[in-house]
Write a protein that holds these residues in place. Structure first.
Motif, short mmCIF file in Angstrom:
data_model
loop_
_atom_site.label_atom_id
_atom_site.label_comp_id
_atom_site.label_asym_id
_atom_site.label_seq_id
_atom_site.Cartn_x
_atom_site.Cartn_y
_atom_site.Cartn_z
N ALA A 138 44.20 32.86 63.87
CA ALA A 138 43.99 32.09 62.63
C ALA A 138 43.07 32.87 61.71
CB ALA A 138 43.39 30.73 62.94
N TRP A 139 43.31 32.70 60.41
CA TRP A 139 42.48 33.31 59.38
C TRP A 139 42.27 32.26 58.29
CZ3 TRP A 139 43.42 38.97 57.43
CH2 TRP A 139 42.38 39.35 56.57
N ILE A 140 41.01 31.94 58.06
CA ILE A 140 40.65 31.01 57.00
C ILE A 140 39.78 31.75 56.00
CG2 ILE A 140 39.46 28.86 56.39
CD1 ILE A 140 40.08 27.84 59.21
N ASP A 141 40.29 31.88 54.79
CA ASP A 141 39.56 32.59 53.75
C ASP A 141 38.22 31.90 53.51
OD1 ASP A 141 38.98 34.34 51.69
OD2 ASP A 141 40.08 33.19 50.19
N LEU A 175 35.90 31.67 55.86
CA LEU A 175 35.32 31.30 57.15
C LEU A 175 35.38 32.45 58.14
CD1 LEU A 175 34.08 28.74 58.54
CD2 LEU A 175 36.32 28.45 59.61
N GLY A 176 36.56 33.06 58.29
CA GLY A 176 36.67 34.16 59.22
C GLY A 176 38.00 34.21 59.92
N LEU A 177 38.08 35.02 60.96
CA LEU A 177 39.28 35.23 61.74
C LEU A 177 38.97 34.95 63.20
CD1 LEU A 177 38.83 37.71 59.52
CD2 LEU A 177 41.01 38.49 60.45
N ALA A 178 39.99 34.51 63.93
CA ALA A 178 39.81 34.29 65.37
C ALA A 178 41.12 34.56 66.09
CB ALA A 178 39.34 32.87 65.65
N ASN A 228 42.63 31.26 82.14
CA ASN A 228 41.43 31.98 81.76
C ASN A 228 41.65 32.58 80.37
OD1 ASN A 228 39.59 32.11 84.31
ND2 ASN A 228 41.65 32.58 85.06
N GLY A 229 40.56 32.90 79.70
CA GLY A 229 40.70 33.47 78.38
C GLY A 229 39.40 33.44 77.62
N SER A 230 39.50 33.71 76.33
CA SER A 230 38.32 33.73 75.47
C SER A 230 38.77 33.62 74.03
CB SER A 230 37.50 35.02 75.67
OG SER A 230 38.28 36.15 75.32
N VAL A 231 37.80 33.41 73.15
CA VAL A 231 38.05 33.41 71.71
C VAL A 231 37.19 34.50 71.10
CG1 VAL A 231 37.99 32.09 69.57
CG2 VAL A 231 38.52 30.94 71.73
N CYS A 232 37.82 35.40 70.37
CA CYS A 232 37.09 36.46 69.68
C CYS A 232 37.05 36.14 68.19
CB CYS A 232 37.76 37.81 69.90
SG CYS A 232 36.73 39.21 69.36
N LEU A 233 35.82 36.08 67.65
CA LEU A 233 35.60 35.80 66.24
C LEU A 233 35.35 37.09 65.48
CD1 LEU A 233 33.23 32.68 66.22
CD2 LEU A 233 35.51 32.80 65.23
N TYR A 234 35.90 37.15 64.26
CA TYR A 234 35.73 38.33 63.41
C TYR A 234 35.21 37.90 62.04
CZ TYR A 234 38.79 40.48 66.90
OH TYR A 234 39.35 40.93 68.09
N THR A 236 34.75 42.85 61.22
CA THR A 236 34.06 43.30 62.42
C THR A 236 33.89 42.15 63.41
OG1 THR A 236 31.94 42.88 61.33
CG2 THR A 236 32.81 45.12 61.23
N PRO A 237 33.88 42.43 64.72
CA PRO A 237 33.69 41.37 65.71
C PRO A 237 32.32 40.70 65.55
CG PRO A 237 34.53 43.36 66.74
CD PRO A 237 34.13 43.75 65.35
N GLU A 238 32.30 39.37 65.66
CA GLU A 238 31.05 38.62 65.53
C GLU A 238 30.61 37.96 66.82
OE1 GLU A 238 30.51 37.26 60.96
OE2 GLU A 238 31.64 35.88 62.23
N ALA A 239 31.55 37.50 67.65
CA ALA A 239 31.17 36.83 68.89
C ALA A 239 32.38 36.66 69.79
CB ALA A 239 30.56 35.46 68.59
N LEU A 240 32.11 36.55 71.08
CA LEU A 240 33.09 36.18 72.08
C LEU A 240 32.66 34.83 72.63
CD1 LEU A 240 35.63 37.59 73.29
CD2 LEU A 240 34.18 38.29 75.20
#
Length: 305
Positions: free
Chosen positions: A52-55, A57-60, A79-85, A91-95
């Motif tokens: 998803a990309w919200i102008d 807010l960011g990308l995930a 299992n899994g994770s969410v990566c925020l950009y 640039t990556p912001e958080a996992l």
């Protein structure tokens, strides 16, 4: 580059249900999300990535690795994770922990629908289904409607009784029809392909909140329930043509697209509670909600750091 990892217990300690639901509402004031899903398969395993990309807010990207044989080895099936950009430069912001995001997104989505549509003085909340989502709903609706008695019904009564035992004050509903008739809010979280809620059981003033169905062959409410209710959802894009709850009755002419009155991108069209009508909300999920949830968790983590 080092980015933070926000685990389940850390994230849980930062969040509250009503505040989170209102954060979801505020996120829908931003431009509409662009979303996309991809699937990779190695029988019987699946890799699902939801983007998803919200102008503004960011990308995930939320990745779910589904390995059905894992429980036989004492491991979680998913299992899994969410990566925020960053929205500014990518640039990556958080996992963020996958299960944390999924829990809060799913239950918080339905709570927001109920906070907008249901009786704020509801005295009886019925949760239909006693799985992992059912537990989250006890927490969410207990926070959103603290005065209400929460009851749980499940096809296997022992599972409902076991879940109730984990949450003191929650009661087991032995019979579904009288429990539905007596509830002010009914929340369903089953894996049913056939409707479990009948429209003939419903009465004006009730709010029906549907979560479980997520495939074209799944439904939790029958045609009569849809025809009797005023219908709302979290997103037209993730519900109307993808989930049997709406897809099937739309194809059969039971309801029309215009009967689904609003989604979260037009929350102003969600009416205040009315004792003279039945409302129905369909939780369809979607990657945009994963992004909104993860971003809220990250902001809470930064504020606490």
């Amino acid at each position: 580059m080092s980015i933070p990892y926000i685990g389940f217990e850390v994230g849980e300690a930062l969040l509250d249900w009503v505040g989170f639901a209102e954060a979801l509402a505020a996120s829908h004031d931003l431009p509409k999300a662009e979303i996309g899903d991809t699937f990779l398969y190695r029988d019987p395993d699946t890799l699902l990535s939801r983007s998803a990309w919200i102008d503004g807010l960011g990308l995930a990207v939320k990745t779910a690795n589904i390995f059905p044989r894992n429980p036989d080895a004492g491991k979680p099936m998913i299992n899994g994770s969410v990566c925020l950009y960053s929205d500014q430069d990518g640039t990556p912001e958080a996992l963020v922990d996958f299960h944390l995001v999924t829990k809060w997104k799913t239950a918080g989505d339905s709570l927001l629908g109920a906070l907008r549509l249901a009786d704020p003085d509801a005295q009886e909340v019925l949760i239909v289904g006693a799985g992992t989502v059912g537990a989250s709903l006890i927490e969410a609706f207990g926070a959103g409607f603290p005065q209400a008695q929460i009851r749980v019904w499940n096809r296997t009564a022992a599972k409902a009784q076991e879940l109730c035992a984990q949450y003191p004050g929650t009661r087991h509903a032995a019979d579904l029809e009288p429990a539905v008739r007596g509830a002010d809010i009914i929340v369903t979280c089953t894996m049913s392909s056939q409707p479990v809620i009948k429209g003939e059981w419903l009465r004006p003033g009730q709010h029906l909140n549907l979560i479980g169905a997520y495939r074209p062959d799944m439904r939790e409410a029958d045609d009569a329930a849809l025809k009797r209710a005023q219908i709302y959802c979290d997103s037209f894009d993730t519900t109307l043509d993808h989930i049997g709850e709406f897809k099937t009755p739309l194809e059969q002419g039971i309801i029309q697209r215009s009967d689904v009155l609003a989604d979260f991108y037009s929350l102003g069209r969600f009416p205040a509670f009315g004792a003279d009508r039945i409302t129905l909300f369909k939780n369809g999920g979607g990657a945009h909600l994963d992004l909104m949830t993860s971003h809220h968790i990250l902001q809470k983590w930064k504020a606490a750091a």
